[in-house]
Design a protein around this motif. Sequence first.
Motif, short mmCIF file in Angstrom:
data_model
loop_
_atom_site.label_atom_id
_atom_site.label_comp_id
_atom_site.label_asym_id
_atom_site.label_seq_id
_atom_site.Cartn_x
_atom_site.Cartn_y
_atom_site.Cartn_z
N THR A 185 0.84 -1.20 0.00
CA THR A 185 0.00 0.00 0.00
C THR A 185 0.88 1.26 0.00
N ASN A 186 1.91 1.26 0.85
CA ASN A 186 2.84 2.40 0.87
C ASN A 186 3.63 2.47 -0.43
N ILE A 222 1.57 4.03 -3.21
CA ILE A 222 1.41 5.47 -3.02
C ILE A 222 2.68 6.19 -3.49
N THR A 233 3.41 8.94 -6.91
CA THR A 233 3.96 10.30 -6.92
C THR A 233 5.32 10.37 -7.61
#
Length: 395
Positions: free
Chosen positions: A148-149, A152, A156
């Motif tokens: 999940t991290n 993310i 970006t």
Amino acid sequence: MTDIIVKIMVEVLGILALATKEIKQGLAKKYLKKLAGRTDIEDALGRLDKLTHDEALMATAQVLKISHNIESKVTRVDDQVMAVDSKVKLIIEDGKEAKTTANEARIVMQQTANAVDQVKSSYFPSSCSGSQMRQDLRRWLSPPDPSTNHNIARGTHHSGTASWFFEGSTFNEWKSSGSLLWVHGKPGSGKSILCSTIVQDIEVMCEAGLANMAYFYFDFRDTTKQSRHNLLLSLLIQLSARSDPRCDILFSIYSTHDSGARQPSDDILFHCLKGMVSLPNEDPVYIVVDALDECPNTSGMPTPREQVLDLIKDLIGLSLPNLHICVTSRPEIDIRSALEPLTSLCVSLHDQSGQKKDIIDYVSSVVRSDTKMRRWREEDKILVVETLSERADGM
């Protein structure tokens, strides 16, 4: 459990000894005629029957507690039974008059062999040959999900970011030698984005079957990603996902903990991890850990962060040429004191011109893609980019 297996083997070997003695004396026909009536053999077969039916069924309830060295003993018994069966076949050819008794002997021996096969298959099931066991192991440990991290951070990521890093000698030296790489920088300097890019780079090697990797993102917003225990759980599940030998190591821990009825301690988890990264003739192992500074360092003796630092020290202390560890964090004193003595491969993002260029490129991309900023004059856009880049200081 071991006593039951030993008793089975003793009874089988006892029967084999009686058969071998008669055969060696050249009394095969006489032996076969006497076989059905011999009380010592009948008693042994009776005891064996009881063991292989009543007690063996009871024993299989604790199947996963049997160690692999017992399997080899049972296999040897199985081989001996097959050898005697072959001898019986030869005896059959020696005369029709012994055929009936010999067939009875063969039936007895086949039943014994079947019993041994049943014990073997019950006590030593395939551990990690399929996906079901890996699913059971994941449910048992229930590690936090670092993807999940990772997703993310990848979301970006700006095209071309960190190309200076991957073209540099430090990263390539780390990839080719068993060592620790420490990347540090101020808050907002792009550590997590860089970490996600490192993971992507190693993932290419993993897909090609050239490496095995596990990664973890510490996160101050997620309490499940703030401890050594959960770091270990995540690393073990990831490393075992693509390697049967490493999965077998984790399976052995699962077995000794009552098939997942009990949870392992951190010491056991570490020894399991140590076993996985120390396997000979396996692909290199890459462990990537992001944002170590987001592991708490405020309470506990030792604190959660100190425990993680001790874990890293222990892994580096193994001096394994195929183990590569990368850690990113802020340059906090306790982390610097622990990691700097362990490696010369340190990268400060704050001092890198390439990283500063990445920040400028990112700010420029945001300014020029924003719908409102598009209407600004070109000189205003340039001023904003220069001002934000100069004053960002990593933020």
